[in-house]
Design a protein around this motif. Structure first.
Motif, PDB file in Angstrom:
ATOM      1  N   UNK A  29     -12.579-106.742  14.265  1.00  0.00           N
ATOM      2  CA  UNK A  29     -12.600-106.744  15.664  1.00  0.00           C
ATOM      3  C   UNK A  29     -13.293-108.315  16.178  1.00  0.00           C
ATOM      4  N   UNK A  30     -12.967-108.613  17.383  1.00  0.00           N
ATOM      5  CA  UNK A  30     -13.446-110.100  17.772  1.00  0.00           C
ATOM      6  C   UNK A  30     -14.948-110.381  17.538  1.00  0.00           C
ATOM      7  N   UNK A  31     -15.671-109.404  17.668  1.00  0.00           N
ATOM      8  CA  UNK A  31     -17.064-109.563  17.801  1.00  0.00           C
ATOM      9  C   UNK A  31     -17.623-109.434  16.176  1.00  0.00           C
ATOM     10  N   UNK A  32     -16.845-108.895  15.649  1.00  0.00           N
ATOM     11  CA  UNK A  32     -17.440-108.545  14.090  1.00  0.00           C
ATOM     12  C   UNK A  32     -16.855-110.103  13.416  1.00  0.00           C
ATOM     13  N   UNK A  33     -15.821-110.553  13.830  1.00  0.00           N
ATOM     14  CA  UNK A  33     -15.488-111.911  13.221  1.00  0.00           C
ATOM     15  C   UNK A  33     -16.376-112.683  13.618  1.00  0.00           C
ATOM     16  N   UNK A  34     -16.927-112.884  14.929  1.00  0.00           N
ATOM     17  CA  UNK A  34     -17.882-113.842  14.843  1.00  0.00           C
ATOM     18  C   UNK A  34     -19.241-113.646  14.387  1.00  0.00           C
ATOM     19  N   UNK A  35     -19.642-112.612  14.081  1.00  0.00           N
ATOM     20  CA  UNK A  35     -20.904-112.285  13.405  1.00  0.00           C
ATOM     21  C   UNK A  35     -20.725-112.616  12.020  1.00  0.00           C
ATOM     22  N   UNK A  36     -19.564-112.386  11.467  1.00  0.00           N
ATOM     23  CA  UNK A  36     -19.339-112.574   9.960  1.00  0.00           C
ATOM     24  C   UNK A  36     -19.290-114.067   9.713  1.00  0.00           C
ATOM     25  N   UNK A  37     -18.603-114.616  10.545  1.00  0.00           N
ATOM     26  CA  UNK A  37     -18.293-116.330  10.238  1.00  0.00           C
ATOM     27  C   UNK A  37     -19.929-116.915  10.475  1.00  0.00           C
ATOM     28  N   UNK A  94     -22.478-115.521  10.110  1.00  0.00           N
ATOM     29  CA  UNK A  94     -23.536-115.194   8.998  1.00  0.00           C
ATOM     30  C   UNK A  94     -23.090-116.140   7.717  1.00  0.00           C
ATOM     31  N   UNK A  95     -21.885-116.572   7.535  1.00  0.00           N
ATOM     32  CA  UNK A  95     -21.434-117.415   6.412  1.00  0.00           C
ATOM     33  C   UNK A  95     -21.693-118.632   6.502  1.00  0.00           C
ATOM     34  N   UNK A  96     -22.096-119.083   7.647  1.00  0.00           N
ATOM     35  CA  UNK A  96     -22.450-120.496   8.210  1.00  0.00           C
ATOM     36  C   UNK A  96     -24.111-120.447   8.551  1.00  0.00           C
ATOM     37  N   UNK A  97     -24.607-119.394   8.294  1.00  0.00           N
ATOM     38  CA  UNK A  97     -26.237-119.276   8.887  1.00  0.00           C
ATOM     39  C   UNK A  97     -26.931-120.444   8.655  1.00  0.00           C
ATOM     40  N   UNK A  98     -27.061-120.868   7.354  1.00  0.00           N
ATOM     41  CA  UNK A  98     -28.025-121.935   7.050  1.00  0.00           C
ATOM     42  C   UNK A  98     -27.625-123.307   7.734  1.00  0.00           C
ATOM     43  N   UNK A  99     -26.253-123.437   8.330  1.00  0.00           N
ATOM     44  CA  UNK A  99     -26.108-124.602   8.925  1.00  0.00           C
ATOM     45  C   UNK A  99     -26.355-124.286  10.500  1.00  0.00           C
ATOM     46  N   UNK A 100     -26.468-123.021  10.958  1.00  0.00           N
ATOM     47  CA  UNK A 100     -26.536-123.145  12.528  1.00  0.00           C
ATOM     48  C   UNK A 100     -28.071-123.325  13.016  1.00  0.00           C
ATOM     49  N   UNK A 101     -28.602-123.574  12.201  1.00  0.00           N
ATOM     50  CA  UNK A 101     -30.086-123.960  12.725  1.00  0.00           C
ATOM     51  C   UNK A 101     -30.306-125.432  13.222  1.00  0.00           C
ATOM     52  N   UNK A 102     -29.229-126.214  12.976  1.00  0.00           N
ATOM     53  CA  UNK A 102     -29.134-127.682  13.374  1.00  0.00           C
ATOM     54  C   UNK A 102     -28.748-127.421  14.812  1.00  0.00           C
ATOM     55  N   UNK A 103     -29.398-128.352  15.804  1.00  0.00           N
ATOM     56  CA  UNK A 103     -29.129-128.487  17.206  1.00  0.00           C
ATOM     57  C   UNK A 103     -27.719-129.249  17.673  1.00  0.00           C
ATOM     58  N   UNK A 104     -26.795-128.490  18.087  1.00  0.00           N
ATOM     59  CA  UNK A 104     -25.629-128.981  18.366  1.00  0.00           C
ATOM     60  C   UNK A 104     -25.412-129.292  19.974  1.00  0.00           C
ATOM     61  N   UNK A 107     -21.303-122.935  19.659  1.00  0.00           N
ATOM     62  CA  UNK A 107     -20.638-122.221  18.520  1.00  0.00           C
ATOM     63  C   UNK A 107     -20.435-121.003  18.584  1.00  0.00           C
ATOM     64  N   UNK A 108     -19.134-120.457  18.111  1.00  0.00           N
ATOM     65  CA  UNK A 108     -19.006-118.897  18.307  1.00  0.00           C
ATOM     66  C   UNK A 108     -17.751-118.486  19.105  1.00  0.00           C
ATOM     67  N   UNK A 109     -17.866-117.478  19.642  1.00  0.00           N
ATOM     68  CA  UNK A 109     -16.749-116.962  20.303  1.00  0.00           C
ATOM     69  C   UNK A 109     -17.083-117.777  21.602  1.00  0.00           C
ATOM     70  N   UNK A 110     -15.870-118.626  22.215  1.00  0.00           N
ATOM     71  CA  UNK A 110     -16.097-119.345  23.560  1.00  0.00           C
ATOM     72  C   UNK A 110     -15.354-118.557  24.399  1.00  0.00           C
ATOM     73  N   UNK A 111     -14.026-117.842  24.051  1.00  0.00           N
ATOM     74  CA  UNK A 111     -13.179-117.050  25.279  1.00  0.00           C
ATOM     75  C   UNK A 111     -12.995-115.904  24.509  1.00  0.00           C
ATOM     76  N   UNK A 112     -13.500-114.679  25.163  1.00  0.00           N
ATOM     77  CA  UNK A 112     -13.218-113.449  24.676  1.00  0.00           C
ATOM     78  C   UNK A 112     -11.883-112.784  24.854  1.00  0.00           C
ATOM     79  N   UNK A 156      -9.080-114.380   2.592  1.00  0.00           N
ATOM     80  CA  UNK A 156      -9.447-113.676   1.336  1.00  0.00           C
ATOM     81  C   UNK A 156     -10.350-112.688   1.593  1.00  0.00           C
ATOM     82  N   UNK A 157     -11.356-112.863   2.319  1.00  0.00           N
ATOM     83  CA  UNK A 157     -12.157-111.614   2.472  1.00  0.00           C
ATOM     84  C   UNK A 157     -11.774-110.735   3.493  1.00  0.00           C
ATOM     85  N   UNK A 158     -11.109-110.706   4.359  1.00  0.00           N
ATOM     86  CA  UNK A 158     -10.644-109.824   5.401  1.00  0.00           C
ATOM     87  C   UNK A 158      -9.155-109.281   5.164  1.00  0.00           C
ATOM     88  N   UNK A 159      -8.370-110.173   4.323  1.00  0.00           N
ATOM     89  CA  UNK A 159      -7.185-109.773   4.102  1.00  0.00           C
ATOM     90  C   UNK A 159      -6.251-110.033   5.709  1.00  0.00           C
TER      91      UNK A 159
END
Length: 252
Positions: A5-13, A15-25, A29-34, A237-240
């Motif tokens: 699902x579109x929301x699960x994809x945003x959540x999982x990515x 999570x993968x980039x979690x350590x990097x998301x703390x930086x001020x941008x 970042x994430x789902x810009x157009x649903x 690879x992760x979600x085929x």
């Protein structure tokens, strides 16, 4: 057929980039157009340009994931011109648009800078905020041969700025993909032989000459293909889920 699902994809990515998301941008970042809820095919690319959007529509893709999205904090919120035309196509075809900017620059494995190091056989030794990487070449290399190596690996012309008295053999190196030239002088303080970035400014050549450090301008687009390609491969690879990288001919 596999899907997410579109929301699960945003959540999982995220999570993968979690350590990097703390930086001020300065980008969202994430789902810009649903768009449509179910995602079975994804197009990934560097920038959400019209050419990429048209390709996603042509291939009946459900989502687009890019490094450079449509929405930036410093821009006028009025929709007109180029952005309006791009957004119109996305909305008309109910396509999801995702973007990860600095999180995809600084991630230690999937990020643009990490992928560039891998491509050039550089061992990463240190990272300074916001995203300046430092390392050593696995094998020392002549400064002129290094330009040739960059051109071969990135498939584009590279500008090389130097002082005639700079070291001829490169071992210690700093880099920041995209518009990282603004960190050139900061990086020099780490006692490097050379610095790589995607762009150069008018002042860059003088800094290189006056500080005796090689500077290689290797293209904003070219230096930032690696992260989005790596992210696409990780998702596939992760979600085929079918994930296709779409490249554009961008000399900058």
């Amino acid at each position: 057929m596999n899907y997410i699902t579109n929301t699960d994809l945003e959540f999982n990515v995220n999570q993968k980039l979690n350590n990097s998301l703390k930086i001020k941008d300065f980008a969202y970042n994430g789902l810009q157009v649903k768009g449509k809820k179910i995602i079975k095919k994804i197009i990934v690319g560097v920038t959400a340009c019209q050419e990429l959007i048209e390709f996603a529509i042509f291939t009946k893709s459900d989502a687009i994931i890019v490094h450079h999205g449509l929405f930036w904090n410093h821009e006028n919120c009025m929709l007109y011109g180029t952005k309006k035309n791009r957004l119109k196509k996305i909305l008309e075809n109910n396509v999801n648009l995702y973007a990860w900017h600095l999180p995809l620059d600084i991630h230690p494995k999937l990020g643009n800078n990490a992928q560039l190091a891998k491509l050039l056989s550089i061992d990463i030794n240190k990272i300074l905020k916001p995203c300046i990487f430092f390392g050593t070449m696995k094998n020392k290399i002549d400064c002129y041969k290094f330009k040739i190596l960059l051109e071969k690996k990135l498939k584009r012309n590279v500008l090389h700025f130097q002082n005639k008295n700079a070291v001829l053999t490169i071992e210690k190196i700093g880099w920041c993909t995209g518009s990282g030239h603004k960190f050139f002088e900061m990086a020099i303080e780490e006692n490097i032989d050379a610095f790589i970035s995607g762009e150069a400014s008018e002042s860059t050549i003088y800094i290189a000459k006056e500080r005796y450090v090689h500077f290689y301008e290797a293209g904003h687009h070219a230096t930032e293909r690696g992260g989005i390609i790596a992210l696409g491969k990780w998702i596939q690879k992760k979600y085929c889920i079918e994930t296709i990288f779409f490249d554009t001919n961008n000399p900058i």
